[in-house]
Motif scaffolding. Structure first.
Motif, PDB file in Angstrom:
ATOM      1  N   THR A 185      20.774 -37.930   3.912  1.00 25.57           N
ATOM      2  CA  THR A 185      19.336 -38.162   3.763  1.00 25.57           C
ATOM      3  C   THR A 185      18.984 -38.718   2.393  1.00 25.57           C
ATOM      4  O   THR A 185      17.818 -38.931   2.098  1.00 25.57           O
ATOM      5  CB  THR A 185      18.563 -36.844   3.974  1.00 25.57           C
ATOM      6  OG1 THR A 185      19.059 -35.882   3.042  1.00 25.57           O
ATOM      7  CG2 THR A 185      18.712 -36.336   5.384  1.00 25.57           C
ATOM      8  N   ASP A 186      19.986 -38.966   1.573  1.00 26.44           N
ATOM      9  CA  ASP A 186      19.702 -39.385   0.200  1.00 26.44           C
ATOM     10  C   ASP A 186      19.480 -40.888   0.040  1.00 26.44           C
ATOM     11  O   ASP A 186      19.060 -41.335  -1.013  1.00 26.44           O
ATOM     12  CB  ASP A 186      20.813 -38.912  -0.742  1.00 26.44           C
ATOM     13  CG  ASP A 186      22.164 -39.488  -0.391  1.00 26.44           C
ATOM     14  OD1 ASP A 186      22.381 -39.807   0.781  1.00 26.44           O
ATOM     15  OD2 ASP A 186      23.004 -39.600  -1.304  1.00 26.44           O
ATOM     16  N   ARG A 187      19.752 -41.691   1.057  1.00 24.89           N
ATOM     17  CA  ARG A 187      19.591 -43.143   0.956  1.00 24.89           C
ATOM     18  C   ARG A 187      18.836 -43.702   2.160  1.00 24.89           C
ATOM     19  O   ARG A 187      19.401 -44.409   2.984  1.00 24.89           O
ATOM     20  CB  ARG A 187      20.961 -43.810   0.856  1.00 24.89           C
ATOM     21  CG  ARG A 187      21.814 -43.476  -0.338  1.00 24.89           C
ATOM     22  CD  ARG A 187      21.188 -43.917  -1.648  1.00 24.89           C
ATOM     23  NE  ARG A 187      20.816 -45.308  -1.664  1.00 24.89           N
ATOM     24  CZ  ARG A 187      21.458 -46.252  -2.309  1.00 24.89           C
ATOM     25  NH1 ARG A 187      22.496 -45.950  -3.041  1.00 24.89           N
ATOM     26  NH2 ARG A 187      21.044 -47.494  -2.261  1.00 24.89           N
ATOM     27  N   PRO A 188      17.544 -43.420   2.275  1.00 27.52           N
ATOM     28  CA  PRO A 188      16.807 -43.915   3.436  1.00 27.52           C
ATOM     29  C   PRO A 188      16.779 -45.441   3.543  1.00 27.52           C
ATOM     30  O   PRO A 188      16.730 -45.982   4.643  1.00 27.52           O
ATOM     31  CB  PRO A 188      15.396 -43.345   3.259  1.00 27.52           C
ATOM     32  CG  PRO A 188      15.321 -42.859   1.867  1.00 27.52           C
ATOM     33  CD  PRO A 188      16.713 -42.629   1.386  1.00 27.52           C
ATOM     34  N   THR A 216      11.846 -45.079   7.439  1.00 29.81           N
ATOM     35  CA  THR A 216      12.963 -44.785   8.343  1.00 29.81           C
ATOM     36  C   THR A 216      12.436 -44.425   9.722  1.00 29.81           C
ATOM     37  O   THR A 216      12.942 -44.912  10.742  1.00 29.81           O
ATOM     38  CB  THR A 216      13.835 -43.645   7.789  1.00 29.81           C
ATOM     39  OG1 THR A 216      14.362 -44.042   6.525  1.00 29.81           O
ATOM     40  CG2 THR A 216      14.985 -43.314   8.724  1.00 29.81           C
ATOM     41  N   ARG A 217      11.412 -43.587   9.768  1.00 29.16           N
ATOM     42  CA  ARG A 217      10.813 -43.200  11.054  1.00 29.16           C
ATOM     43  C   ARG A 217      10.277 -44.425  11.797  1.00 29.16           C
ATOM     44  O   ARG A 217      10.448 -44.554  13.002  1.00 29.16           O
ATOM     45  CB  ARG A 217       9.701 -42.177  10.853  1.00 29.16           C
ATOM     46  CG  ARG A 217      10.201 -40.802  10.477  1.00 29.16           C
ATOM     47  CD  ARG A 217       9.064 -39.802  10.372  1.00 29.16           C
ATOM     48  NE  ARG A 217       8.326 -39.662  11.612  1.00 29.16           N
ATOM     49  CZ  ARG A 217       8.683 -38.904  12.641  1.00 29.16           C
ATOM     50  NH1 ARG A 217       9.795 -38.209  12.568  1.00 29.16           N
ATOM     51  NH2 ARG A 217       7.943 -38.832  13.716  1.00 29.16           N
ATOM     52  N   ARG A 276      28.654 -47.407   1.589  1.00 21.62           N
ATOM     53  CA  ARG A 276      28.157 -47.695   2.939  1.00 21.62           C
ATOM     54  C   ARG A 276      26.749 -48.272   2.890  1.00 21.62           C
ATOM     55  O   ARG A 276      26.400 -49.129   3.688  1.00 21.62           O
ATOM     56  CB  ARG A 276      28.152 -46.426   3.784  1.00 21.62           C
ATOM     57  CG  ARG A 276      29.508 -45.994   4.205  1.00 21.62           C
ATOM     58  CD  ARG A 276      29.395 -44.805   5.144  1.00 21.62           C
ATOM     59  NE  ARG A 276      30.642 -44.087   5.102  1.00 21.62           N
ATOM     60  CZ  ARG A 276      30.758 -42.789   5.026  1.00 21.62           C
ATOM     61  NH1 ARG A 276      29.695 -42.029   4.994  1.00 21.62           N
ATOM     62  NH2 ARG A 276      31.928 -42.220   4.993  1.00 21.62           N
ATOM     63  N   GLY A 277      25.956 -47.769   1.957  1.00 16.44           N
ATOM     64  CA  GLY A 277      24.586 -48.262   1.825  1.00 16.44           C
ATOM     65  C   GLY A 277      24.551 -49.736   1.472  1.00 16.44           C
ATOM     66  O   GLY A 277      23.789 -50.511   2.050  1.00 16.44           O
ATOM     67  N   ALA A 278      25.383 -50.122   0.517  1.00 15.15           N
ATOM     68  CA  ALA A 278      25.449 -51.535   0.129  1.00 15.15           C
ATOM     69  C   ALA A 278      25.965 -52.378   1.283  1.00 15.15           C
ATOM     70  O   ALA A 278      25.456 -53.485   1.529  1.00 15.15           O
ATOM     71  CB  ALA A 278      26.346 -51.692  -1.099  1.00 15.15           C
ATOM     72  N   ALA A 279      26.946 -51.859   2.005  1.00 18.61           N
ATOM     73  CA  ALA A 279      27.487 -52.584   3.155  1.00 18.61           C
ATOM     74  C   ALA A 279      26.420 -52.773   4.223  1.00 18.61           C
ATOM     75  O   ALA A 279      26.315 -53.844   4.831  1.00 18.61           O
ATOM     76  CB  ALA A 279      28.686 -51.843   3.732  1.00 18.61           C
ATOM     77  N   ALA A 322      20.831 -50.277   8.153  1.00 21.58           N
ATOM     78  CA  ALA A 322      21.756 -50.110   9.283  1.00 21.58           C
ATOM     79  C   ALA A 322      20.999 -50.167  10.612  1.00 21.58           C
ATOM     80  O   ALA A 322      21.497 -50.734  11.591  1.00 21.58           O
ATOM     81  CB  ALA A 322      22.516 -48.802   9.148  1.00 21.58           C
ATOM     82  N   ILE A 323      19.798 -49.586  10.652  1.00 18.98           N
ATOM     83  CA  ILE A 323      18.963 -49.644  11.854  1.00 18.98           C
ATOM     84  C   ILE A 323      18.605 -51.100  12.148  1.00 18.98           C
ATOM     85  O   ILE A 323      18.679 -51.548  13.299  1.00 18.98           O
ATOM     86  CB  ILE A 323      17.683 -48.801  11.672  1.00 18.98           C
ATOM     87  CG1 ILE A 323      18.017 -47.320  11.559  1.00 18.98           C
ATOM     88  CG2 ILE A 323      16.709 -49.041  12.825  1.00 18.98           C
ATOM     89  CD1 ILE A 323      16.869 -46.477  11.035  1.00 18.98           C
ATOM     90  N   GLU A 324      18.215 -51.830  11.116  1.00 17.37           N
ATOM     91  CA  GLU A 324      17.863 -53.246  11.286  1.00 17.37           C
ATOM     92  C   GLU A 324      19.043 -54.039  11.831  1.00 17.37           C
ATOM     93  O   GLU A 324      18.879 -54.877  12.722  1.00 17.37           O
ATOM     94  CB  GLU A 324      17.398 -53.843   9.967  1.00 17.37           C
ATOM     95  CG  GLU A 324      16.032 -53.375   9.532  1.00 17.37           C
ATOM     96  CD  GLU A 324      15.648 -53.883   8.152  1.00 17.37           C
ATOM     97  OE1 GLU A 324      16.405 -54.682   7.561  1.00 17.37           O
ATOM     98  OE2 GLU A 324      14.587 -53.480   7.671  1.00 17.37           O
ATOM     99  N   CYS A 325      20.211 -53.760  11.317  1.00 14.66           N
ATOM    100  CA  CYS A 325      21.414 -54.469  11.755  1.00 14.66           C
ATOM    101  C   CYS A 325      21.662 -54.239  13.251  1.00 14.66           C
ATOM    102  O   CYS A 325      21.858 -55.192  14.010  1.00 14.66           O
ATOM    103  CB  CYS A 325      22.603 -54.010  10.929  1.00 14.66           C
ATOM    104  SG  CYS A 325      24.116 -54.861  11.355  1.00 14.66           S
ATOM    105  N   LEU A 326      21.633 -52.981  13.672  1.00 19.21           N
ATOM    106  CA  LEU A 326      21.848 -52.686  15.087  1.00 19.21           C
ATOM    107  C   LEU A 326      20.726 -53.283  15.932  1.00 19.21           C
ATOM    108  O   LEU A 326      20.971 -53.829  17.010  1.00 19.21           O
ATOM    109  CB  LEU A 326      21.955 -51.175  15.317  1.00 19.21           C
ATOM    110  CG  LEU A 326      22.275 -50.757  16.750  1.00 19.21           C
ATOM    111  CD1 LEU A 326      23.594 -51.357  17.228  1.00 19.21           C
ATOM    112  CD2 LEU A 326      22.304 -49.236  16.855  1.00 19.21           C
TER     113      LEU A 326
END
Length: 126
Positions: A44-47, A90-91, A2-5, A53-57
């Motif tokens: 929480t292991d892949r910030p 992330t924050r 999911r992280g790579a995606a 994903a935040i950037e994408c949305l």
């Protein structure tokens, strides 16, 4: 995986062609971005993956003005993640996304509702 995606999707959507494709399939793209972000917020292991994903949305909602398609559960999950995250990048991304949502006429009231949601666990001072 999911992280790579998430990283790949953020790069693809941040192009003129990517946005044109997304514009033709807004509902599906926003739903997919929300699902991806919701799943990544649980770990929480892949910030860096969460940030992608935040950037994408954020790219989708800012360029296509489609906050009305983002479910309340996702907005609440974003607020909760911001409240509990200790990762500075992330924050910062979560804060930026929530500021953007708060300015939107359809999402603003839902952000306010999420901030008051007992499940999030914020007090008045926070």
């Amino acid at each position: 995986a999911r992280g790579a995606a998430a990283k790949l999707l953020a790069c693809a959507i941040d192009t003129e062609i990517g946005l044109r494709v997304a514009e033709d399939n807004v509902g599906c793209c926003v739903e997919s971005a929300c699902d991806l972000l919701s799943n990544l917020l649980k770990s929480t292991d892949r910030p860096d993956s969460v940030t992608a994903a935040i950037e994408c949305l954020g790219i989708l909602t800012s360029n296509l003005e489609c906050w009305e398609l983002v479910p309340q559960e996702v907005i609440t999950a974003i607020v909760a993640a911001l409240a509990r995250s200790s990762c500075a990048p992330t924050r910062a991304q979560l804060s930026k996304l929530l500021r953007h949502a708060h300015r939107d006429r359809t999402a603003g009231p839902r952000v306010e509702s999420a901030l008051k949601d007992e499940a999030v666990g914020l007090d008045e001072e926070q």
